[in-house]
Design a protein around this motif. Structure first.
Motif, PDB file in Angstrom:
ATOM      1  N   VAL A   3       0.881  -1.159   0.000  1.00 59.04           N
ATOM      2  CA  VAL A   3       0.000   0.000   0.000  1.00 59.04           C
ATOM      3  C   VAL A   3       0.923   1.214   0.000  1.00 59.04           C
ATOM      4  O   VAL A   3       1.730   1.382   0.921  1.00 59.04           O
ATOM      5  CB  VAL A   3      -0.929   0.023   1.227  1.00 59.04           C
ATOM      6  CG1 VAL A   3      -1.757   1.307   1.229  1.00 59.04           C
ATOM      7  CG2 VAL A   3      -1.849  -1.197   1.228  1.00 59.04           C
ATOM      8  N   VAL A   4       0.861   2.016  -1.062  1.00 57.67           N
ATOM      9  CA  VAL A   4       1.784   3.137  -1.203  1.00 57.67           C
ATOM     10  C   VAL A   4       1.009   4.449  -1.247  1.00 57.67           C
ATOM     11  O   VAL A   4      -0.192   4.486  -1.539  1.00 57.67           O
ATOM     12  CB  VAL A   4       2.652   3.009  -2.475  1.00 57.67           C
ATOM     13  CG1 VAL A   4       3.346   1.660  -2.515  1.00 57.67           C
ATOM     14  CG2 VAL A   4       1.828   3.236  -3.737  1.00 57.67           C
ATOM     15  N   VAL A   5       1.722   5.516  -0.955  1.00 55.97           N
ATOM     16  CA  VAL A   5       1.211   6.873  -1.104  1.00 55.97           C
ATOM     17  C   VAL A   5       2.137   7.583  -2.084  1.00 55.97           C
ATOM     18  O   VAL A   5       3.365   7.558  -1.919  1.00 55.97           O
ATOM     19  CB  VAL A   5       1.180   7.625   0.237  1.00 55.97           C
ATOM     20  CG1 VAL A   5       0.717   9.063   0.023  1.00 55.97           C
ATOM     21  CG2 VAL A   5       0.278   6.914   1.229  1.00 55.97           C
ATOM     22  N   ALA A   6       1.549   8.209  -3.119  1.00 58.92           N
ATOM     23  CA  ALA A   6       2.354   8.878  -4.137  1.00 58.92           C
ATOM     24  C   ALA A   6       1.789  10.251  -4.435  1.00 58.92           C
ATOM     25  O   ALA A   6       0.613  10.550  -4.180  1.00 58.92           O
ATOM     26  CB  ALA A   6       2.404   8.044  -5.407  1.00 58.92           C
ATOM     27  N   SER A   7       2.632  11.087  -4.993  1.00 56.61           N
ATOM     28  CA  SER A   7       2.241  12.410  -5.478  1.00 56.61           C
ATOM     29  C   SER A   7       2.955  12.634  -6.801  1.00 56.61           C
ATOM     30  O   SER A   7       3.719  11.779  -7.258  1.00 56.61           O
ATOM     31  CB  SER A   7       2.601  13.488  -4.454  1.00 56.61           C
ATOM     32  OG  SER A   7       4.006  13.509  -4.224  1.00 56.61           O
ATOM     33  N   MET A   8       2.720  13.791  -7.420  1.00 56.33           N
ATOM     34  CA  MET A   8       3.383  14.123  -8.679  1.00 56.33           C
ATOM     35  C   MET A   8       4.192  15.401  -8.519  1.00 56.33           C
ATOM     36  O   MET A   8       3.854  16.279  -7.707  1.00 56.33           O
ATOM     37  CB  MET A   8       2.346  14.319  -9.792  1.00 56.33           C
ATOM     38  CG  MET A   8       1.490  13.099 -10.089  1.00 56.33           C
ATOM     39  SD  MET A   8       2.414  11.686 -10.757  1.00 56.33           S
ATOM     40  CE  MET A   8       2.979  12.366 -12.320  1.00 56.33           C
ATOM     41  N   LYS A   9       5.270  15.477  -9.296  1.00 57.48           N
ATOM     42  CA  LYS A   9       6.058  16.708  -9.352  1.00 57.48           C
ATOM     43  C   LYS A   9       6.308  17.064 -10.812  1.00 57.48           C
ATOM     44  O   LYS A   9       6.249  16.214 -11.703  1.00 57.48           O
ATOM     45  CB  LYS A   9       7.386  16.537  -8.618  1.00 57.48           C
ATOM     46  CG  LYS A   9       8.344  15.546  -9.271  1.00 57.48           C
ATOM     47  CD  LYS A   9       9.661  15.470  -8.501  1.00 57.48           C
ATOM     48  CE  LYS A   9      10.623  14.471  -9.181  1.00 57.48           C
ATOM     49  NZ  LYS A   9      11.920  14.382  -8.454  1.00 57.48           N
ATOM     50  N   GLY A  10       6.637  18.337 -11.049  1.00 53.18           N
ATOM     51  CA  GLY A  10       6.902  18.770 -12.408  1.00 53.18           C
ATOM     52  C   GLY A  10       5.626  19.104 -13.158  1.00 53.18           C
ATOM     53  O   GLY A  10       4.514  18.962 -12.649  1.00 53.18           O
ATOM     54  N   LYS A  11       5.805  19.515 -14.420  1.00 54.40           N
ATOM     55  CA  LYS A  11       4.673  19.908 -15.240  1.00 54.40           C
ATOM     56  C   LYS A  11       4.759  19.264 -16.615  1.00 54.40           C
ATOM     57  O   LYS A  11       5.842  18.928 -17.107  1.00 54.40           O
ATOM     58  CB  LYS A  11       4.639  21.441 -15.391  1.00 54.40           C
ATOM     59  CG  LYS A  11       4.409  22.197 -14.084  1.00 54.40           C
ATOM     60  CD  LYS A  11       4.382  23.699 -14.331  1.00 54.40           C
ATOM     61  CE  LYS A  11       4.147  24.465 -13.031  1.00 54.40           C
ATOM     62  NZ  LYS A  11       4.120  25.938 -13.259  1.00 54.40           N
ATOM     63  N   GLY A  12       3.600  19.109 -17.239  1.00 49.08           N
ATOM     64  CA  GLY A  12       3.533  18.612 -18.610  1.00 49.08           C
ATOM     65  C   GLY A  12       4.208  17.266 -18.783  1.00 49.08           C
ATOM     66  O   GLY A  12       4.076  16.358 -17.955  1.00 49.08           O
ATOM     67  N   ASN A  13       4.976  17.163 -19.877  1.00 46.74           N
ATOM     68  CA  ASN A  13       5.661  15.905 -20.175  1.00 46.74           C
ATOM     69  C   ASN A  13       6.771  15.587 -19.183  1.00 46.74           C
ATOM     70  O   ASN A  13       7.261  14.456 -19.133  1.00 46.74           O
ATOM     71  CB  ASN A  13       6.254  15.954 -21.591  1.00 46.74           C
ATOM     72  CG  ASN A  13       5.181  16.028 -22.655  1.00 46.74           C
ATOM     73  OD1 ASN A  13       3.998  15.845 -22.368  1.00 46.74           O
ATOM     74  ND2 ASN A  13       5.579  16.304 -23.888  1.00 46.74           N
ATOM     75  N   ALA A  14       7.180  16.587 -18.406  1.00 42.94           N
ATOM     76  CA  ALA A  14       8.259  16.385 -17.441  1.00 42.94           C
ATOM     77  C   ALA A  14       7.747  15.911 -16.081  1.00 42.94           C
ATOM     78  O   ALA A  14       8.524  15.781 -15.142  1.00 42.94           O
ATOM     79  CB  ALA A  14       9.044  17.679 -17.271  1.00 42.94           C
ATOM     80  N   ARG A  15       6.454  15.672 -15.980  1.00 41.73           N
ATOM     81  CA  ARG A  15       5.917  15.205 -14.705  1.00 41.73           C
ATOM     82  C   ARG A  15       6.500  13.839 -14.334  1.00 41.73           C
ATOM     83  O   ARG A  15       6.728  12.996 -15.194  1.00 41.73           O
ATOM     84  CB  ARG A  15       4.395  15.089 -14.775  1.00 41.73           C
ATOM     85  CG  ARG A  15       3.644  16.409 -14.781  1.00 41.73           C
ATOM     86  CD  ARG A  15       2.146  16.166 -14.829  1.00 41.73           C
ATOM     87  NE  ARG A  15       1.766  15.442 -16.042  1.00 41.73           N
ATOM     88  CZ  ARG A  15       0.555  14.903 -16.249  1.00 41.73           C
ATOM     89  NH1 ARG A  15      -0.368  14.998 -15.300  1.00 41.73           N
ATOM     90  NH2 ARG A  15       0.284  14.293 -17.381  1.00 41.73           N
ATOM     91  N   GLN A  16       6.686  13.669 -13.047  1.00 43.78           N
ATOM     92  CA  GLN A  16       7.178  12.397 -12.539  1.00 43.78           C
ATOM     93  C   GLN A  16       6.525  12.105 -11.190  1.00 43.78           C
ATOM     94  O   GLN A  16       6.247  13.027 -10.417  1.00 43.78           O
ATOM     95  CB  GLN A  16       8.705  12.416 -12.369  1.00 43.78           C
ATOM     96  CG  GLN A  16       9.477  12.419 -13.667  1.00 43.78           C
ATOM     97  CD  GLN A  16       9.212  11.191 -14.508  1.00 43.78           C
ATOM     98  OE1 GLN A  16       9.154  10.073 -13.998  1.00 43.78           O
ATOM     99  NE2 GLN A  16       9.025  11.401 -15.801  1.00 43.78           N
ATOM    100  N   PRO A  17       6.280  10.832 -10.898  1.00 43.25           N
ATOM    101  CA  PRO A  17       5.701  10.496  -9.596  1.00 43.25           C
ATOM    102  C   PRO A  17       6.741  10.563  -8.483  1.00 43.25           C
ATOM    103  O   PRO A  17       7.938  10.361  -8.722  1.00 43.25           O
ATOM    104  CB  PRO A  17       5.199   9.065  -9.790  1.00 43.25           C
ATOM    105  CG  PRO A  17       6.068   8.497 -10.858  1.00 43.25           C
ATOM    106  CD  PRO A  17       6.420   9.650 -11.761  1.00 43.25           C
ATOM    107  N   VAL A  18       6.265  10.851  -7.300  1.00 42.75           N
ATOM    108  CA  VAL A  18       7.101  10.832  -6.105  1.00 42.75           C
ATOM    109  C   VAL A  18       6.507   9.794  -5.162  1.00 42.75           C
ATOM    110  O   VAL A  18       5.327   9.866  -4.804  1.00 42.75           O
ATOM    111  CB  VAL A  18       7.136  12.206  -5.413  1.00 42.75           C
ATOM    112  CG1 VAL A  18       7.962  12.127  -4.125  1.00 42.75           C
ATOM    113  CG2 VAL A  18       7.704  13.250  -6.353  1.00 42.75           C
ATOM    114  N   LEU A  19       7.310   8.831  -4.789  1.00 40.51           N
ATOM    115  CA  LEU A  19       6.862   7.782  -3.874  1.00 40.51           C
ATOM    116  C   LEU A  19       7.052   8.285  -2.447  1.00 40.51           C
ATOM    117  O   LEU A  19       8.178   8.362  -1.952  1.00 40.51           O
ATOM    118  CB  LEU A  19       7.672   6.509  -4.129  1.00 40.51           C
ATOM    119  CG  LEU A  19       7.175   5.199  -3.526  1.00 40.51           C
ATOM    120  CD1 LEU A  19       5.744   4.893  -3.950  1.00 40.51           C
ATOM    121  CD2 LEU A  19       8.094   4.054  -3.934  1.00 40.51           C
ATOM    122  N   GLN A  20       5.959   8.636  -1.791  1.00 48.23           N
ATOM    123  CA  GLN A  20       6.031   9.228  -0.457  1.00 48.23           C
ATOM    124  C   GLN A  20       6.129   8.176   0.641  1.00 48.23           C
ATOM    125  O   GLN A  20       6.935   8.298   1.562  1.00 48.23           O
ATOM    126  CB  GLN A  20       4.789  10.098  -0.216  1.00 48.23           C
ATOM    127  CG  GLN A  20       4.611  11.237  -1.203  1.00 48.23           C
ATOM    128  CD  GLN A  20       5.558  12.391  -0.928  1.00 48.23           C
ATOM    129  OE1 GLN A  20       6.300  12.394   0.050  1.00 48.23           O
ATOM    130  NE2 GLN A  20       5.552  13.382  -1.809  1.00 48.23           N
TER     131      GLN A  20
END
Length: 744
Positions: free
Chosen positions: A616-633
């Motif tokens: 069970v994970v919690v994630a968020s996103m960083k960056g914009k547009g095509n440069a977005r990447q997930p952050v595993l919190q």
């Protein structure tokens, strides 16, 4: 320097015979015989009595010095998974050894050190603790019984009147350390039967235990295969063709021979029939500079040139056509109802070739003499390798001695069925000897060598066509997989290649969910060498299954945890899955706490190698547009591996596997081909997870059990990427059908 912990066992002699499980195949890369040796048989062919098999001989595994220092040999290779300590813990438990005095080392290619169930030398498949749990308990118990018998004889008392604890034998007013009686004990008959402890009385097994080698590893004192040094040793690197199986058309060595330290430049035969050029020098840098100065024209005529873009289209087209049916009954359900279902999902998944990227690149040292060959390297299959090496150097197998070294990672790369890299090292030693320069030689692969000329996880495409109703009930699941076979044509083909389907390709499909599935497979032939990669088929099957199940839950507005549990209803074999999932849910607070804005939950679970891991994970996103990447919190793992020998090692394996899986989602984490040439060179153009990518919170909850242990080296990897993908889908509204992730 050689690893000071690495010792050679004093063996009782004799060779292991063949049993019913044994088989012989006459091709290892088309040249070498392979015999599997699970245990001794009598001259009449009857199974040997307990206590007489090579794998049951205490003296082959346990040595106790006068001061009580107890060395327990591992019958595998340790590449960081902690089995060297784990197996020692199991043996020491029954032996009642003083753990503070326990040291560890490795066996070799002799019959004593085969996997007792598979009957061959093998570190792989997360089988080490699982298959040797009973073996090492009995080894400890037999050793203790022989020590007690020796003390009883010396003191003239009944053995039953003596007790053991912490490496000491006591009774009738006397006590002595194990070391006082070890030599005498090993001259006694090995007991046929021994009484093992009730698990309730375990003192060492189940306790969080630091690895025996942890201090050496953390201080730089631990030696690995790369660190082997022998008197008069040379170092060699090999120039390999840019396309697999290429051959030398023209070679100019003049400039290479001018490099200071270069001793010889020698053409050598490579794995699978290609040709290379070995540059032998006084050290690595001289060898590398000499190789850089080589002028080689390559003959690539008639050699197929893989191209990732073309292969992707070919695989996607193949996936739309029926393949060879997977032979298991559960994969042959009637799924004709899928097209009539009110809700449908049709999805194509693409998984790239992957390099193993183990931290320690390959290195093998060969000391070839006229009547003996000593080989030093981190060997995953030393028995198979010994016969391949004997064939290569022109000696008998018994004239080859493999010295198994600690490995700085492996993930499957060190277990090539063709004995690829030790055979290439042996070929260099032979070429040196033929050139009149016989000397020990260490052949080193650079990071670039392994990335551009090694073995890879197969590129794989899945196509799923699923029909279901508003309750999430699956009417039919048509599934096809396109992937090169790892086992076909190898000495291990008989283990898992059945009716035209490689079992490593389909492992992990369907279970534990009670859904009607029809599964078929295409195995295209491609000029790219493929090999198992940590968790093998589960690296892609878990991703496909867990993201699609999650998508059905989302489409039918059901909680992803509750939906998974519903799909497992009626499956008694899913009890462990439910327990692992619940452990992760409970620890994470899923369903009981509200996440911060911009965060989402992701859930996945999977069984591989008979252990279940849920995330069970919690994630968020960083960056914009095509440069977005997930952050595993956050990452919360629930683990069911039955009896846990060393919770600290299990925790470390799950943490490491989760981060390795995270890497597979990162941009550029792939191997791609253009005109047959690997396009990546090193970590700078193949993304690897860094400490800054690690989650801020990571927990590992192990479900208690006293059932015999299962494997844990690999099961932590498969469910992490789909858990993250499921969180990302909730954050972005886009399902990731391809690894690594893309937000274009």
């Amino acid at each position: 320097m050689l690893n000071p912990r690495r010792i050679d066992a004093v063996l009782t002699g004799g060779s292991a015979g063949l049993s019913r499980r044994a088989f012989v195949t006459t091709t290892v890369g088309g040249a070498v015989g392979l015999a599997l040796l699970p245990g001794a048989v009598t001259a009449q062919g009857a199974p040997a009595k307990p206590g007489t098999k090579p794998t049951e001989q205490p003296l082959a595994f346990v040595t106790i010095a006068k001061d009580g220092t107890t060395t327990i040999l591992c019958n595998r290779m340790d590449m960081g998974q902690g089995i060297e300590t784990g197996l020692a813990m199991i043996c020491a438990e029954e032996l009642d050894a003083d753990w503070s005095k326990v040291r560890t080392g490795f066996g070799d290619q002799r019959g004593e050190y085969v996997d007792p169930l598979f009957g061959m030398h093998l570190t792989g498949g997360s089988n080490s603790v699982k298959n040797s749990y009973l073996q090492y308990r009995e080894l400890g118990a037999r050793t203790k019984a022989m020590l007690v018998a020796a003390a009883a004889q010396a003191w003239g008392v009944p053995a039953a009147s003596l007790t053991t604890e912490n490496g000491v034998i006591a009774g009738v007013g006397k006590s002595a350390g194990y070391g006082e009686f070890f030599d005498a004990a090993m001259k006694l008959p090995v007991p046929e039967a021994v009484t093992l402890k009730d698990p309730k009385s375990f003192k060492r097994i189940g306790q969080p235990t630091t690895l025996v080698v942890a201090k050496d590893k953390s201080t730089g004192a631990q030696a690995y295969g790369m660190d082997v040094q022998l008197p008069g040793m040379a170092v060699a690197v090999i120039q390999r063709p840019p396309v697999f199986n290429g051959k030398i058309a023209k070679l100019d060595v003049a400039e290479a021979m001018k490099v200071k330290g270069v001793k010889a430049v020698l053409p050598v035969t490579l794995d699978r029939g290609g040709q290379g050029v070995a540059v032998v020098a006084s050290g690595y840098w001289a060898a590398k500079k000499g190789r850089d100065a080589l002028k080689v024209d390559w003959d690539l005529g008639g050699v197929a040139k893989a191209d990732t873009a073309a292969l992707t289209q070919q695989y996607l087209a193949l996936a739309k056509t029926p393949g060879t049916p997977a032979p298991k009954p559960e994969f042959q359900a009637d799924v004709s109802g899928w097209s009539k279902a009110p809700k449908k999902i049709t999805a194509d998944f693409v998984f790239p070739y992957l390099n193993h990227a183990q931290m320690e690149p390959l290195a093998c040292t060969v000391d070839l003499k006229a009547d003996r060959c000593d080989v030093y390297y981190a060997a995953q299959m030393p028995g198979l390798d010994a016969m391949a090496l004997a064939k290569t150097v022109g000696l008998k197998p018994e004239q080859v001695q493999i010295h198994v070294q600690m490995a700085g990672g492996g993930f499957g790369r060190r277990a090539t069925p063709t004995s690829e890299w030790p055979r290439e090292a042996a070929a260099v030693a032979v070429a040196l000897a033929q050139a009149g320069q016989r000397m020990p030689v260490k052949v080193i692969w650079s990071r670039e060598d392994d990335l551009k000329s090694g073995y890879y996880r197969p590129m794989t495409v899945h196509r799923a066509e699923i029909g279901f109703d508003a309750t999430g009930k699956v009417a039919g699941w048509q599934h096809r997989i396109v992937s090169q076979s790892i086992l076909k044509g190898s000495p291990l083909e008989g283990f898992g290649y059945q009716k035209g389907v490689d079992g490593t390709t389909t492992e992990g499909m369907r279970d534990p969910y009670a859904i009607p599935m029809h599964l078929s497979v295409h195995h295209p032939e491609v000029n790219v060498p493929v090999l198992w990669w940590r968790s093998v088929g589960a690296t892609h099957t878990a991703y496909v299954m867990e993201t699609l199940v999650d998508e059905i839950a989302f489409a039918t507005k059901q909680d992803p945890v509750a939906y998974r549990i519903k799909l497992m209803d009626g499956n008694a074999k899913a009890d462990r899955h439910r327990a692992a999932l619940q452990a992760a849910v409970d620890k994470s607070g899923y369903g009981k706490r509200k996440l911060k804005p911009g965060q989402a939950w992701g859930v996945a679970l999977h069984e591989s190698f008979e252990s279940v891991v849920a995330y069970v994970v919690v994630a968020s996103m960083k960056g914009k547009g095509n440069a977005r990447q997930p952050v595993l919190q956050e990452v919360h793992a629930g683990v069911h591996c039955n009896l846990c020998i060393n919770p600290r090692a299990v925790e470390a394996q799950v943490q490491g596997a989760a981060l390795m899986a995270l890497g597979t989602t990162m941009p550029t984490h792939h191997v791609t081909f253009k005109d047959g040439v690997v396009e990546q060179n090193n970590f700078y153009d193949m993304a690897m997870p860094r400490i800054t990518d690690a989650p801020k919170v990571m927990t590992v909850s192990i479900v208690p059990s006293n059932d015999p242990p299962k494997g844990m080296g690999e099961p932590g990897l498969p469910p992490l990427a789909p858990a993250l993908a499921n969180a990302v889908a909730r954050l972005t509204g886009k399902r990731q059908r391809e690894l690594p992730f893309s937000f274009a």
